[in-house]
Design an enzyme around this catalytic site. Structure first.
Site, PDB file in Angstrom:
ATOM      1  N   ASP A  70     -60.641  26.554   9.173  1.00 20.01           N
ATOM      2  CA  ASP A  70     -61.231  25.239   8.972  1.00 20.01           C
ATOM      3  C   ASP A  70     -62.070  24.849  10.180  1.00 20.01           C
ATOM      4  O   ASP A  70     -62.510  25.695  10.955  1.00 20.01           O
ATOM      5  CB  ASP A  70     -60.109  24.222   8.726  1.00 20.01           C
ATOM      6  CG  ASP A  70     -60.517  23.125   7.757  1.00 20.01           C
ATOM      7  OD1 ASP A  70     -61.361  22.282   8.131  1.00 20.01           O
ATOM      8  OD2 ASP A  70     -60.003  23.111   6.628  1.00 20.01           O
ATOM      9  N   HIS A 285     -60.894  17.293   9.511  1.00 15.64           N
ATOM     10  CA  HIS A 285     -60.716  17.980   8.232  1.00 15.64           C
ATOM     11  C   HIS A 285     -59.561  18.977   8.287  1.00 15.64           C
ATOM     12  O   HIS A 285     -58.673  18.978   7.421  1.00 15.64           O
ATOM     13  CB  HIS A 285     -62.026  18.683   7.871  1.00 15.64           C
ATOM     14  CG  HIS A 285     -62.077  19.223   6.491  1.00 15.64           C
ATOM     15  ND1 HIS A 285     -61.676  20.495   6.181  1.00 15.64           N
ATOM     16  CD2 HIS A 285     -62.513  18.673   5.324  1.00 15.64           C
ATOM     17  CE1 HIS A 285     -61.859  20.722   4.891  1.00 15.64           C
ATOM     18  NE2 HIS A 285     -62.364  19.632   4.345  1.00 15.64           N
ATOM     19  N   SER A 454     -60.856  20.294  -1.049  1.00 10.51           N
ATOM     20  CA  SER A 454     -60.298  20.628   0.271  1.00 10.51           C
ATOM     21  C   SER A 454     -58.863  20.176   0.403  1.00 10.51           C
ATOM     22  O   SER A 454     -58.084  20.750   1.159  1.00 10.51           O
ATOM     23  CB  SER A 454     -61.097  19.938   1.377  1.00 10.51           C
ATOM     24  OG  SER A 454     -62.158  20.709   1.804  1.00 10.51           O
TER      25      SER A 454
END
Length: 531
Positions: A70, A285, A454
């Site tokens: 990521d 994220h 995601s």
């Protein structure tokens, strides 16, 4: 595009005038809904809590390493720090490669986007890089001057260049529109004189022109379901930043930050580069993804991850822009070599620079009994038609046997069960999982609701880790089989936007299994599997 996160997957204001309604998603949902049970909790989660309460009490498990490929992970987050993988073969901070794996001081993982100079944050799209690469060869050419054996490449270049120009024009238009809307709202709020005005404040406001009337009408409507701060940050500021980033970085042929890494970006076989900063400049994220998988369930802090005995191995390969195939391949190999049994990949793109190098890494991971979980993407595309990379289909034929592609679902068992942004595909997406307003960990020991495939992928990665920890004899292919066979089928016709029209499509036609993953069903099946 890049880290697949639809918390700002911009679909609200682009193409709409100020006379249009700006949609904003804010419906009440239960905390931890992704882990709840449809029958007992009226939320279409994956029945994780039921599984712990009814199936796992008193059972022993073994730790499993789940790699998060990521944009970075906050290893010091209050709800993550105790489940972060530690490389016991490496001595922290001594500047030596103690375990002789080619990566110095890789205590919690590795960052393939950095060097001693720092780390890449913003990046271009793969489309931009392909056009930039081919400009050198075809920039001044035409069909009559191109050699016969270069004609196909020239036609691809022309097609890519036209697409880049189209996307850039749309981004500039969106940026202009959002700038105008943002300025108009800022001006009205300044006149109201409150930092966080309510719907009542906007109702009491006396507009002096048509622009202010439109802003008043829009804000009164939007603030019925959200606070001003939620709406402004989630739609206006995020929209502004989204389009500005596309114009300034993602679609900018003159922007190239790769020199910061110090590798040869054209040498896709290069392995040893980067640094050990697994957080990087933007760990929002990756931290969110990590929390969904394995945030500590027993510390009375924050949230509950799906899995209760996994370690998060952080591998940074995804900037704010498209990931490079070279970095994806190296990240997969690094995670595999360091013992990961599940790899979560919440990123994707529409173009590939060197698919072969990624395929080779995937084949390597599959040969080492690794299960790869990939987010389907947030463009509401049918993946039977549109390309999405990385993919389990090998360029030289065949398909990765231990790979699951995940679409995103919501918490209501009705026509909205498919998240509006989620990609889908009858044979190309395997399952769906919760991916709307998922609360999870973000840097600074904070928590935030985000949307996206995601978020759906790590729900499945967490489930895979959970199964592998309690049933360690099962192979990656076994676990995939169990997850796919144990879904809760969705008997709904859902509305799917296709171009200018909305079509009613049976959920069964949106993915291979026609269902939502379910931890309770999966663990029951795992207990009986191949007995």
């Amino acid at each position: 595009m890049n880290k697949i996160n639809a918390n700002f997957c911009y679909r609200g204001i682009l193409g709409l005038s100020l006379l249009a309604t700006i949609p904003f998603l804010s419906m009440a949902q239960k905390p931890n809904w992704q882990n709840l049970d449809l029958k007992t909790d009226s939320a279409f989660g994956i029945s994780t809590e039921r599984a712990y309460n009814e199936l796992l009490k008193g059972k022993k498990s073994k730790p499993v390493i789940v790699a998060v490929l990521d944009g970075g992970v906050d290893t010091n987050h209050e709800d993550l720090k105790t489940i972060i993988w530690v490389n016991k073969k490496e001595k922290a901070g001594n500047g030596k490669d103690d375990d002789k794996n080619g990566y110095i001081d890789d205590i919690h993982g590795w960052n393939f986007l950095g060097s001693a100079k720092g780390s890449v944050n913003q990046e271009t799209l793969e489309l931009t890089r392909l056009v930039r690469r081919d400009n050198a060869k075809f920039g001044n050419a035409d069909a009559t001057s191109v050699k016969a054996n270069d004609l196909t490449a020239f036609e691809t270049y022309q097609k890519n260049k036209a697409e880049l120009e189209k996307e850039l024009a749309e981004a500039k238009d969106g940026y202009q529109r959002l700038s105008a809307i943002k300025t108009a709202i800022d001006d009205v709020v300044k006149k109201i004189g409150k930092e966080n005005p309510t719907a009542a404040d906007f109702e009491s406001f006396v507009p002096t022109n048509d622009m202010e009337k439109n802003i008043q009408r829009i804000m009164v409507q939007q603030l019925k379901n959200a606070t001003y701060k939620e709406f402004y940050e989630g739609q206006i500021a995020a929209g502004y930043d989204y389009f500005k980033t596309k114009v300034d970085y993602n679609l900018n042929l003159d922007f190239d930050p790769r020199s910061m890494v110090g590798d040869d970006p054209n040498n896709t076989k290069e392995r040893f580069y980067g640094n050990n900063d697994v957080a990087g400049p933007d760990a929002r994220h990756g931290s969110h993804v990590s929390g969904i998988i394995a945030a500590v369930r027993t510390n009375n802090l924050g949230i509950k991850g799906v899995a209760d005995n996994v370690e998060i191995l952080a591998v940074r390969n995804t900037p704010n822009g498209d990931e490079r195939d070279k970095d994806v391949a190296n990240a997969i190999r690094y995670a595999t070599d360091n013992g990961a049994k599940v790899i979560n990949m919440s990123f994707g793109k529409s173009y590939s620079w060197d698919k072969k190098i990624v395929d080779e890494a995937v084949k390597y991971a599959v040969s080492k009994d690794v299960l790869l979980i990939h987010a389907a993407g947030n463009d509401n595309n049918d993946l039977e038609v549109e390309k999405n990379f990385p993919s389990p289909q090998y360029e030289d034929g065949g398909v990765a046997s231990s790979w699951i592609t995940v679409g995103a679902s919501g918490w209501l068992n009705d026509e909205s069960i498919k998240a509006s942004f989620s990609n889908y595909g009858k044979t190309t997406v395997d399952v769906f999982a919760p991916g709307v307003r998922i609360n999870s960990t973000v840097p600074g020991s904070k928590y935030e609701n985000l949307d996206g495939t995601s978020m759906a992928a790590p729900v499945v990665a967490g489930l895979a880790g959970l199964i592998r920890s309690y049933y360690p004899k099962l192979t990656a292919v076994d676990v995939k089989d169990i997850i796919l066979k144990s879904v809760v089928k969705v008997d709904q016709v859902v509305k799917v936007q296709q171009g200018e029209t909305t079509k009613d499509i049976p959920f069964a036609d949106l993915c291979v299994t026609g269902g939502i993953v379910n931890a309770y069903n999966a663990l029951k099946l795992a207990a009986e599997y191949k007995k």
